[in-house]
Design a protein around this motif. Structure first.
Motif, short mmCIF file in Angstrom:
data_model
loop_
_atom_site.label_atom_id
_atom_site.label_comp_id
_atom_site.label_asym_id
_atom_site.label_seq_id
_atom_site.Cartn_x
_atom_site.Cartn_y
_atom_site.Cartn_z
N ILE A 25 -1.90 9.95 -4.76
CA ILE A 25 -0.16 10.26 -4.47
C ILE A 25 0.26 9.57 -5.88
N ASP A 26 1.35 10.12 -5.93
CA ASP A 26 2.47 9.92 -7.21
C ASP A 26 1.32 9.50 -8.26
N THR A 70 -0.77 8.61 -8.65
CA THR A 70 -2.21 7.19 -8.92
C THR A 70 -3.13 7.20 -8.10
N ILE A 99 -6.01 6.48 -5.76
CA ILE A 99 -6.51 4.80 -4.12
C ILE A 99 -7.71 4.48 -4.29
N CYS A 146 -3.27 -1.17 0.30
CA CYS A 146 -2.66 -0.07 -0.29
C CYS A 146 -1.53 -0.23 -0.72
N PRO A 147 -0.83 -0.76 -1.80
CA PRO A 147 0.76 -0.44 -1.86
C PRO A 147 1.33 1.02 -1.77
N SER A 148 0.83 1.86 -2.32
CA SER A 148 1.94 3.30 -2.63
C SER A 148 1.43 4.18 -0.90
N LEU A 149 0.72 2.78 -0.26
CA LEU A 149 0.06 3.59 1.29
C LEU A 149 1.52 3.22 2.43
N ASP A 150 2.00 1.49 2.19
CA ASP A 150 2.14 0.99 3.00
C ASP A 150 4.00 1.94 2.80
#
Length: 69
Positions: A15-16, A18, A20, A65-69
């Motif tokens: 994601i972006d 990065t 996971i 997971c900060p990128s999914l929150d």
């Protein structure tokens, strides 16, 4: 449609740009609308028309997971 199984531990989800970390499972379902094409005065269908394809998915991770929150 044939069932495909992938290992979450051997797959890489980005994601972006990065990756996971701690991915435990990948689940998805493909839905496609379908309608029959019938001829006037005939009891049998002449064909099938397929419409929009919608894919719903779920990623399960071990911790936050900060990128999914």
């Amino acid at each position: 449609m044939a069932t495909s199984i992938w290992s979450a531990t051997e797959s890489k989800v980005m994601i972006d740009s990065t990756e996971i970390e701690g991915l435990q499972s990948i689940e998805y379902k493909v839905n496609r609308s379908r309608s029959d094409i019938v001829a006037v005065g005939q009891p049998l269908r002449q064909g099938v028309e397929y419409g929009v394809k919608v894919i719903n998915g779920k990623l399960r991770v071990k911790s936050s997971c900060p990128s999914l929150d």
